[in-house]
Scaffold this motif. Structure first.
Motif, PDB file in Angstrom:
ATOM      1  N   THR A   1      32.684  37.765  41.965  1.00 23.19           N
ATOM      2  CA  THR A   1      32.846  39.103  41.397  1.00 23.19           C
ATOM      3  C   THR A   1      34.139  39.275  40.595  1.00 23.19           C
ATOM      4  O   THR A   1      34.316  40.297  39.943  1.00 23.19           O
ATOM      5  N   GLY A   2      35.033  38.293  40.658  1.00 18.68           N
ATOM      6  CA  GLY A   2      36.367  38.434  40.068  1.00 18.68           C
ATOM      7  C   GLY A   2      36.387  38.784  38.599  1.00 18.68           C
ATOM      8  O   GLY A   2      37.072  39.722  38.184  1.00 18.68           O
ATOM      9  N   THR A   3      35.646  38.060  37.805  1.00 20.15           N
ATOM     10  CA  THR A   3      35.673  38.302  36.368  1.00 20.15           C
ATOM     11  C   THR A   3      35.173  39.699  36.040  1.00 20.15           C
ATOM     12  O   THR A   3      35.814  40.435  35.279  1.00 20.15           O
ATOM     13  N   ALA A   4      34.062  40.100  36.612  1.00 20.73           N
ATOM     14  CA  ALA A   4      33.522  41.429  36.344  1.00 20.73           C
ATOM     15  C   ALA A   4      34.476  42.518  36.839  1.00 20.73           C
ATOM     16  O   ALA A   4      34.636  43.551  36.186  1.00 20.73           O
ATOM     17  N   ALA A   5      35.119  42.287  37.974  1.00 25.50           N
ATOM     18  CA  ALA A   5      36.025  43.293  38.540  1.00 25.50           C
ATOM     19  C   ALA A   5      37.261  43.511  37.669  1.00 25.50           C
ATOM     20  O   ALA A   5      37.818  44.606  37.644  1.00 25.50           O
ATOM     21  N   LEU A   6      37.677  42.477  36.942  1.00 23.08           N
ATOM     22  CA  LEU A   6      38.906  42.577  36.152  1.00 23.08           C
ATOM     23  C   LEU A   6      38.662  42.796  34.659  1.00 23.08           C
ATOM     24  O   LEU A   6      39.624  42.948  33.897  1.00 23.08           O
ATOM     25  N   GLU A   7      37.428  42.830  34.234  1.00 24.69           N
ATOM     26  CA  GLU A   7      37.152  43.073  32.815  1.00 24.69           C
ATOM     27  C   GLU A   7      37.710  44.418  32.390  1.00 24.69           C
ATOM     28  O   GLU A   7      37.606  45.407  33.113  1.00 24.69           O
ATOM     29  N   GLY A   8      38.327  44.444  31.230  1.00 23.86           N
ATOM     30  CA  GLY A   8      38.844  45.692  30.682  1.00 23.86           C
ATOM     31  C   GLY A   8      40.266  46.027  31.096  1.00 23.86           C
ATOM     32  O   GLY A   8      40.802  47.037  30.652  1.00 23.86           O
ATOM     33  N   VAL A   9      40.892  45.203  31.924  1.00 22.70           N
ATOM     34  CA  VAL A   9      42.281  45.468  32.289  1.00 22.70           C
ATOM     35  C   VAL A   9      43.197  44.636  31.399  1.00 22.70           C
ATOM     36  O   VAL A   9      42.776  43.675  30.762  1.00 22.70           O
ATOM     37  N   ASP A  10      44.471  45.026  31.342  1.00 20.95           N
ATOM     38  CA  ASP A  10      45.433  44.340  30.487  1.00 20.95           C
ATOM     39  C   ASP A  10      46.377  43.430  31.260  1.00 20.95           C
ATOM     40  O   ASP A  10      46.946  42.499  30.702  1.00 20.95           O
TER      41      ASP A  10
ATOM     42  N   VAL B   1      47.283  42.129  35.592  1.00 17.89           N
ATOM     43  CA  VAL B   1      46.894  42.161  37.003  1.00 17.89           C
ATOM     44  C   VAL B   1      48.123  41.929  37.870  1.00 17.89           C
ATOM     45  O   VAL B   1      48.895  41.006  37.622  1.00 17.89           O
ATOM     46  N   LEU B   2      48.291  42.787  38.878  1.00 17.03           N
ATOM     47  CA  LEU B   2      49.318  42.602  39.897  1.00 17.03           C
ATOM     48  C   LEU B   2      48.593  42.272  41.189  1.00 17.03           C
ATOM     49  O   LEU B   2      47.762  43.057  41.644  1.00 17.03           O
ATOM     50  N   ASP B   3      48.877  41.113  41.754  1.00 17.84           N
ATOM     51  CA  ASP B   3      48.167  40.647  42.942  1.00 17.84           C
ATOM     52  C   ASP B   3      49.106  40.570  44.132  1.00 17.84           C
ATOM     53  O   ASP B   3      50.084  39.833  44.113  1.00 17.84           O
ATOM     54  N   GLY B   4      48.774  41.298  45.173  1.00 11.69           N
ATOM     55  CA  GLY B   4      49.508  41.243  46.429  1.00 11.69           C
ATOM     56  C   GLY B   4      48.566  40.949  47.577  1.00 11.69           C
ATOM     57  O   GLY B   4      48.824  41.354  48.709  1.00 11.69           O
ATOM     58  N   THR B   5      47.469  40.255  47.307  1.00 14.05           N
ATOM     59  CA  THR B   5      46.507  39.949  48.358  1.00 14.05           C
ATOM     60  C   THR B   5      47.141  39.025  49.393  1.00 14.05           C
ATOM     61  O   THR B   5      48.168  38.405  49.141  1.00 14.05           O
ATOM     62  N   ASP B   6      46.494  38.942  50.550  1.00 11.08           N
ATOM     63  CA  ASP B   6      47.145  38.251  51.656  1.00 11.08           C
ATOM     64  C   ASP B   6      46.444  36.991  52.134  1.00 11.08           C
ATOM     65  O   ASP B   6      46.743  36.486  53.205  1.00 11.08           O
ATOM     66  N   THR B   7      45.507  36.469  51.331  1.00  9.02           N
ATOM     67  CA  THR B   7      44.887  35.201  51.704  1.00  9.02           C
ATOM     68  C   THR B   7      44.891  34.269  50.505  1.00  9.02           C
ATOM     69  O   THR B   7      44.844  34.702  49.347  1.00  9.02           O
ATOM     70  N   PHE B   8      44.915  32.980  50.801  1.00  5.86           N
ATOM     71  CA  PHE B   8      44.899  31.986  49.736  1.00  5.86           C
ATOM     72  C   PHE B   8      43.602  32.089  48.925  1.00  5.86           C
ATOM     73  O   PHE B   8      43.621  32.019  47.695  1.00  5.86           O
ATOM     74  N   ALA B   9      42.477  32.287  49.612  1.00  3.43           N
ATOM     75  CA  ALA B   9      41.187  32.386  48.915  1.00  3.43           C
ATOM     76  C   ALA B   9      41.181  33.560  47.941  1.00  3.43           C
ATOM     77  O   ALA B   9      40.705  33.436  46.807  1.00  3.43           O
TER      78      ALA B   9
ATOM     79  N   THR C   1      45.989  57.877  34.051  1.00  3.94           N
ATOM     80  CA  THR C   1      44.581  57.553  34.230  1.00  3.94           C
ATOM     81  C   THR C   1      44.491  56.373  35.187  1.00  3.94           C
ATOM     82  O   THR C   1      45.115  55.341  34.949  1.00  3.94           O
ATOM     83  N   VAL C   2      43.736  56.539  36.242  1.00  2.68           N
ATOM     84  CA  VAL C   2      43.575  55.487  37.243  1.00  2.68           C
ATOM     85  C   VAL C   2      42.120  55.056  37.254  1.00  2.68           C
ATOM     86  O   VAL C   2      41.219  55.881  37.342  1.00  2.68           O
ATOM     87  N   ASP C   3      41.913  53.764  37.149  1.00  2.00           N
ATOM     88  CA  ASP C   3      40.572  53.196  37.222  1.00  2.00           C
ATOM     89  C   ASP C   3      40.479  52.452  38.553  1.00  2.00           C
ATOM     90  O   ASP C   3      40.688  51.249  38.619  1.00  2.00           O
ATOM     91  N   ALA C   4      40.212  53.186  39.619  1.00  2.51           N
ATOM     92  CA  ALA C   4      40.123  52.589  40.956  1.00  2.51           C
ATOM     93  C   ALA C   4      38.833  51.778  41.060  1.00  2.51           C
ATOM     94  O   ALA C   4      37.765  52.241  40.660  1.00  2.51           O
ATOM     95  N   ARG C   5      38.970  50.601  41.601  1.00  4.06           N
ATOM     96  CA  ARG C   5      37.819  49.716  41.759  1.00  4.06           C
ATOM     97  C   ARG C   5      37.738  49.255  43.211  1.00  4.06           C
ATOM     98  O   ARG C   5      38.251  48.193  43.557  1.00  4.06           O
ATOM     99  N   PRO C   6      37.103  50.067  44.047  1.00  8.00           N
ATOM    100  CA  PRO C   6      37.057  49.755  45.480  1.00  8.00           C
ATOM    101  C   PRO C   6      36.017  48.695  45.832  1.00  8.00           C
ATOM    102  O   PRO C   6      34.978  48.984  46.411  1.00  8.00           O
ATOM    103  N   GLU C   7      36.307  47.474  45.449  1.00 11.96           N
ATOM    104  CA  GLU C   7      35.371  46.385  45.728  1.00 11.96           C
ATOM    105  C   GLU C   7      36.162  45.141  46.111  1.00 11.96           C
ATOM    106  O   GLU C   7      37.315  44.977  45.716  1.00 11.96           O
ATOM    107  N   ARG C   8      35.556  44.281  46.881  1.00 14.80           N
ATOM    108  CA  ARG C   8      36.192  43.028  47.277  1.00 14.80           C
ATOM    109  C   ARG C   8      36.097  42.042  46.113  1.00 14.80           C
ATOM    110  O   ARG C   8      35.026  41.845  45.543  1.00 14.80           O
ATOM    111  N   LEU C   9      37.223  41.458  45.766  1.00 12.10           N
ATOM    112  CA  LEU C   9      37.239  40.489  44.682  1.00 12.10           C
ATOM    113  C   LEU C   9      36.989  39.105  45.267  1.00 12.10           C
ATOM    114  O   LEU C   9      37.701  38.668  46.164  1.00 12.10           O
ATOM    115  N   THR C  10      35.966  38.456  44.782  1.00  9.48           N
ATOM    116  CA  THR C  10      35.585  37.118  45.227  1.00  9.48           C
ATOM    117  C   THR C  10      35.450  36.228  43.992  1.00  9.48           C
ATOM    118  O   THR C  10      35.450  36.737  42.857  1.00  9.48           O
TER     119      THR C  10
END
Length: 166
Positions: free
Chosen positions: A28-37, A39-47, A16-25
């Motif tokens: 929006t970060g808290t709402a974007a990650l609610e319900g997950v157990d 997080v694996l982060d490979g983003t490419d900016t410090f911000a 089961t994949v819960d794709a969330r195609p949105e920019r995390l800022t």
């Protein structure tokens, strides 16, 4: 996210994949990650990394962070709710201009993304299954140019503005 979802379904149609195609800022970060157990982060900016970290700290989520540049990569598992430091404990301030060039500017050895991604996946499996010793409180640095790796102990930083209240 769409291509990742398709690739995962091609590997295992029962997942089961819960794709969330949105920019995390930060907004929006808290709402974007609610319900997950986890997080694996490979983003490419410090911000982006700081936004992911703040959301994970706020939700009490473990965060596996991976980064690459040129010939070197690093991985750690941040989880203040479990007593470990957060990303901001280790990297409280953005790098000075020119100190952390992007992959487009400095280049990156292509296979390094797969190596660091595989280490992150192994950390996720260890965390989920409770096997072995996860990289909580440790930063694993992999040097592909010399084929070496080392671990550095990382502690919570007193007064960290992100996780000190935990």
């Amino acid at each position: 996210t769409v291509s990742a979802e398709r690739a995962l379904h091609a590997l295992n149609p029962h997942v089961t994949v819960d794709a969330r195609p949105e920019r995390l800022t930060p907004e929006t970060g808290t709402a974007a990650l609610e319900g997950v157990d986890l997080v694996l982060d490979g983003t490419d900016t410090f911000a982006a990394r700081q936004a992911v970290n703040a959301a994970c700290v706020g939700l009490g989520l473990p965060l596996i962070s991976g980064a690459i540049a040129q010939w070197e990569g690093q991985v750690s598992l941040f989880h203040p709710a479990g007593g470990a430091p957060c990303y901001a404990c280790l990297f409280p301030d953005p790098p000075a201009p020119g100190q952390a060039p992007s992959c487009a500017e400095a280049g990156v050895m292509g296979a390094l993304a797969g190596i660091i991604g595989s280490i992150m996946a192994a950390e996720a499996i260890k965390w989920i299954t409770g096997a072995g010793a996860p990289l909580t409180g440790q930063l694993l640095i992999y040097d592909a140019l010399w084929g070496e790796s080392r671990k550095i102990a990382v502690s919570r930083r007193a007064g960290c503005p992100v996780c000190a209240a935990d």
